[in-house]
Design a protein around this motif. Structure first.
Motif, PDB file in Angstrom:
ATOM      1  N   VAL A 105       0.811  -1.223   0.000  1.00  0.00           N
ATOM      2  CA  VAL A 105       0.000   0.000   0.000  1.00  0.00           C
ATOM      3  C   VAL A 105       0.846   1.276   0.000  1.00  0.00           C
ATOM      4  CG1 VAL A 105      -1.579   1.377   1.420  1.00  0.00           C
ATOM      5  CG2 VAL A 105      -2.128  -0.986   0.903  1.00  0.00           C
ATOM      6  N   PRO A 106       1.901   1.396   0.834  1.00  0.00           N
ATOM      7  CA  PRO A 106       2.686   2.639   0.804  1.00  0.00           C
ATOM      8  C   PRO A 106       3.306   2.945  -0.563  1.00  0.00           C
ATOM      9  CG  PRO A 106       3.187   1.396   2.788  1.00  0.00           C
ATOM     10  CD  PRO A 106       2.371   0.499   1.909  1.00  0.00           C
ATOM     11  N   SER A 107       3.564   1.890  -1.376  1.00  0.00           N
ATOM     12  CA  SER A 107       4.173   2.114  -2.686  1.00  0.00           C
ATOM     13  C   SER A 107       3.240   2.879  -3.619  1.00  0.00           C
ATOM     14  CB  SER A 107       4.545   0.767  -3.323  1.00  0.00           C
ATOM     15  OG  SER A 107       5.387   0.030  -2.476  1.00  0.00           O
ATOM     16  N   VAL A 138      -6.758  -1.212  -7.879  1.00  0.00           N
ATOM     17  CA  VAL A 138      -7.782  -0.719  -6.959  1.00  0.00           C
ATOM     18  C   VAL A 138      -7.266   0.509  -6.214  1.00  0.00           C
ATOM     19  CG1 VAL A 138      -9.225  -1.287  -4.970  1.00  0.00           C
ATOM     20  CG2 VAL A 138      -8.771  -3.024  -6.723  1.00  0.00           C
ATOM     21  N   GLY A 139      -5.982   0.465  -5.824  1.00  0.00           N
ATOM     22  CA  GLY A 139      -5.404   1.601  -5.123  1.00  0.00           C
ATOM     23  C   GLY A 139      -5.399   2.866  -5.960  1.00  0.00           C
ATOM     24  N   VAL A 198       6.084   3.378  -9.631  1.00  0.00           N
ATOM     25  CA  VAL A 198       5.087   4.449  -9.761  1.00  0.00           C
ATOM     26  C   VAL A 198       5.788   5.802  -9.826  1.00  0.00           C
ATOM     27  CG1 VAL A 198       3.207   5.673  -8.601  1.00  0.00           C
ATOM     28  CG2 VAL A 198       3.176   3.180  -8.713  1.00  0.00           C
ATOM     29  N   SER A 199       6.728   6.053  -8.926  1.00  0.00           N
ATOM     30  CA  SER A 199       7.476   7.310  -8.946  1.00  0.00           C
ATOM     31  C   SER A 199       8.268   7.460 -10.242  1.00  0.00           C
ATOM     32  CB  SER A 199       8.425   7.383  -7.747  1.00  0.00           C
ATOM     33  OG  SER A 199       7.697   7.469  -6.546  1.00  0.00           O
ATOM     34  N   PHE A 200       8.817   6.358 -10.748  1.00  0.00           N
ATOM     35  CA  PHE A 200       9.542   6.391 -12.031  1.00  0.00           C
ATOM     36  C   PHE A 200       8.634   6.869 -13.161  1.00  0.00           C
ATOM     37  CE2 PHE A 200      10.143   3.841 -15.926  1.00  0.00           C
ATOM     38  CZ  PHE A 200      11.341   4.388 -16.386  1.00  0.00           C
ATOM     39  N   LEU A 201       7.439   6.327 -13.230  1.00  0.00           N
ATOM     40  CA  LEU A 201       6.514   6.729 -14.301  1.00  0.00           C
ATOM     41  C   LEU A 201       6.035   8.172 -14.126  1.00  0.00           C
ATOM     42  CD1 LEU A 201       4.366   3.472 -14.636  1.00  0.00           C
ATOM     43  CD2 LEU A 201       6.173   4.272 -16.168  1.00  0.00           C
ATOM     44  N   VAL A 202       5.878   8.589 -12.883  1.00  0.00           N
ATOM     45  CA  VAL A 202       5.458   9.973 -12.627  1.00  0.00           C
ATOM     46  C   VAL A 202       6.558  10.956 -13.013  1.00  0.00           C
ATOM     47  CG1 VAL A 202       4.868  11.640 -10.814  1.00  0.00           C
ATOM     48  CG2 VAL A 202       3.805   9.371 -10.815  1.00  0.00           C
ATOM     49  N   ARG A 238      -2.738   7.380 -12.357  1.00  0.00           N
ATOM     50  CA  ARG A 238      -2.609   6.634 -13.611  1.00  0.00           C
ATOM     51  C   ARG A 238      -1.359   5.749 -13.612  1.00  0.00           C
ATOM     52  NH1 ARG A 238      -6.310   7.906 -17.193  1.00  0.00           N
ATOM     53  NH2 ARG A 238      -7.435   9.887 -17.007  1.00  0.00           N
ATOM     54  N   ALA A 239      -0.303   6.234 -12.990  1.00  0.00           N
ATOM     55  CA  ALA A 239       0.902   5.410 -12.892  1.00  0.00           C
ATOM     56  C   ALA A 239       0.624   4.143 -12.095  1.00  0.00           C
ATOM     57  CB  ALA A 239       2.032   6.219 -12.245  1.00  0.00           C
ATOM     58  N   ALA A 240      -0.139   4.268 -11.006  1.00  0.00           N
ATOM     59  CA  ALA A 240      -0.474   3.091 -10.195  1.00  0.00           C
ATOM     60  C   ALA A 240      -1.273   2.081 -10.997  1.00  0.00           C
ATOM     61  CB  ALA A 240      -1.259   3.523  -8.960  1.00  0.00           C
ATOM     62  N   ILE A 241      -2.201   2.551 -11.812  1.00  0.00           N
ATOM     63  CA  ILE A 241      -3.003   1.631 -12.638  1.00  0.00           C
ATOM     64  C   ILE A 241      -2.133   0.928 -13.663  1.00  0.00           C
ATOM     65  CG2 ILE A 241      -4.833   1.548 -14.380  1.00  0.00           C
ATOM     66  CD1 ILE A 241      -6.252   3.771 -12.764  1.00  0.00           C
ATOM     67  N   TRP A 242      -1.206   1.647 -14.287  1.00  0.00           N
ATOM     68  CA  TRP A 242      -0.312   1.021 -15.256  1.00  0.00           C
ATOM     69  C   TRP A 242       0.604  -0.006 -14.595  1.00  0.00           C
ATOM     70  CZ3 TRP A 242      -1.065   0.401 -20.037  1.00  0.00           C
ATOM     71  CH2 TRP A 242      -1.669   1.381 -20.830  1.00  0.00           C
TER      72      TRP A 242
END
Length: 426
Positions: A35-37, A161-162, A250-254, A263-267
């Motif tokens: 979850v924290p990720s 979901v997150g 996620v941070s990399f994609l952002v 959107r990064a989390a969904i990908w």
């Protein structure tokens, strides 16, 4: 020892059902752990955190308490009803995950995550111990791969979901909702599953039934067993890399490709969670067919896939476009599915049944403390040290190269097992 056909017939519906419950428990543990990720960027904004502080939250805050609890947990696993003990710890980590929704500062969140780490310590060793008594050697590759597919499914659920929850309800909702299913699964584990006989599918010892051993004995066994020692190193490094990828992608994609955190989390859920699940499901039957119950051949599977995963992971980091990065990420995730289950199956195969709780706990301690804790923190710290807008790209690429080191140890485990088999047959 049973031949393959006889052993296969002894895998009844109750074994598959209990495996299903253990997989679901592991999925929810992966969700609670991940979850924290999903909320790295919102947490940084709300509590004004650095990448190194995020690395501590996702790494050491989980791994150090895990390490402190791992050895007592393994000792208890070799002596107690494993399913009841796992149910109790599942309740504890689920409640502490939900507590993360109420924190008002960074320190409070650290404490909650420390409790999650400590209570999750017996989960994986205990489940692997149970699986080894539910399935014969010829089917363990499939069973363990199905179990560790729970990591990927958990990532898929967490990020998909997150990401949706983050869009509509904010980051606190993730912690609250993630903890609920574990309470239900703990009840199912206690009231609908039966504790299997220890060592039922392993060849009998010439010395007769053996009692649970101390950690000193288990440590000496590890140091004397070159295949097991190298397998522990390989798993420690490979799982550490995979955890760092989960934390920082996620941070990399952002930061590199300009996506929003949602959107990064969904990908990431699609590209890593879904595709790693597919890889894990394919890896189990392929591993069993290739290894034919031979431990030396089994270790070659994660040795091969870690090399391929390192190459595709670095390609993801260096990709010039979002599309190329997402394609490389999906291929990387499929290949990682061929590492996790077969990698941990080697630990089961190289360990005697009466000490599996202790040995697997020692192995998991190193994976979490050094692999997950150090590598996740190292990635964040290296990103801070580079200090450029694209620093996370280079920090993550450097971390992915540790997969090559893991491949070396899996290969050494296979060679050592071959020599032992040759000496025994001479």
């Amino acid at each position: 020892m049973c031949d393959s056909s006889t052993a296969e017939s002894r895998v009844d519906r109750r074994s598959w059902y209990m495996l299903g419950i253990l997989v679901l428990v592991y999925i929810m543990g992966s969700v609670d752990r991940a979850v924290p990720s999903v909320v790295v960027e919102p947490l940084k904004r709300e509590f004004d955190l650095s990448d190194a502080q995020i690395g501590v939250l996702t790494g050491f805050a989980y791994s150090i308490p895990y390490a402190l609890a791992a050895l007592p947990g393994g000792w208890l696993l070799d002596r107690l009803d494993r399913r009841r003990f796992l149910a109790f710890t599942t309740v504890v980590w689920s409640v502490l995950t939900m507590a993360g929704a109420a924190v008002q500062n960074y320190v409070a969140l650290l404490l909650a995550r420390m409790g999650v780490g400590a209570s999750e310590a017996p989960a994986s060793p205990g489940s692997l111990s149970l699986i080894s008594d539910l399935f014969p050697r010829e089917r363990r590759g499939t069973a363990v791969s199905l179990y560790y597919a729970g990591t990927a499914v958990g990532q898929f659920i967490t990020f998909m979901v997150g990401g949706w929850l983050l869009m509509h309800f904010g980051w606190r909702s993730l912690f609250l909702i993630a903890g609920v299913p574990g309470l239900v699964l703990a009840a199912l584990l206690v009231f609908t599953c039966k504790e299997p006989e220890r060592g039922r599918f392993d060849p009998p010892s010439a010395e007769g039934p053996r009692r649970a051993v101390s950690y000193a004995v288990a440590a000496r066994w590890i140091l004397r067993s070159r295949p097991l020692l190298h397998s522990i190193w390989g798993n420690m490094l490979s799982t550490g890399v995979q955890f760092s990828v989960m934390v920082w992608t996620v941070s990399f994609l952002v930061r590199i490709h300009g996506l929003t955190p949602e959107r990064a989390a969904i990908w990431v859920g699609l590209g890593i969670g879904l595709m790693q699940t597919l890889g894990s499901l394919l890896a189990g039957p392929v591993t069993d067919r290739f290894s034919r119950g031979e431990s030396a051949r089994l270790a070659l599977v994660p040795a091969t896939f870690t090399v391929l995963a390192a190459l595709t992971g670095v390609a993801m980091c260096l990709a010039p476009t979002l599309t190329a990065a997402l394609v490389a990420m999906a291929v990387f995730a499929v290949l990682v599915g061929g590492v996790v289950g077969p990698g941990y199956a080697t630990l089961v195969s190289f360990t005697e049944p009466h000490m599996r709780g202790s040995v697997l706990s020692i192995a998991k301690l190193f994976s979490i403390l050094i692999g997950n804790g150090v590598l996740s923190f190292m990635t964040g710290k290296l990103s801070d040290m580079i200090g450029t807008p694209d620093s996370i790209r280079w920090a993550l690429a450097a971390t992915l190269l540790f997969h090559l080191w893991a491949a070396f140890h899996f290969w050494r485990a296979s060679r050592a097992a071959q020599r032992i088999a040759a000496n025994n047959s001479a």
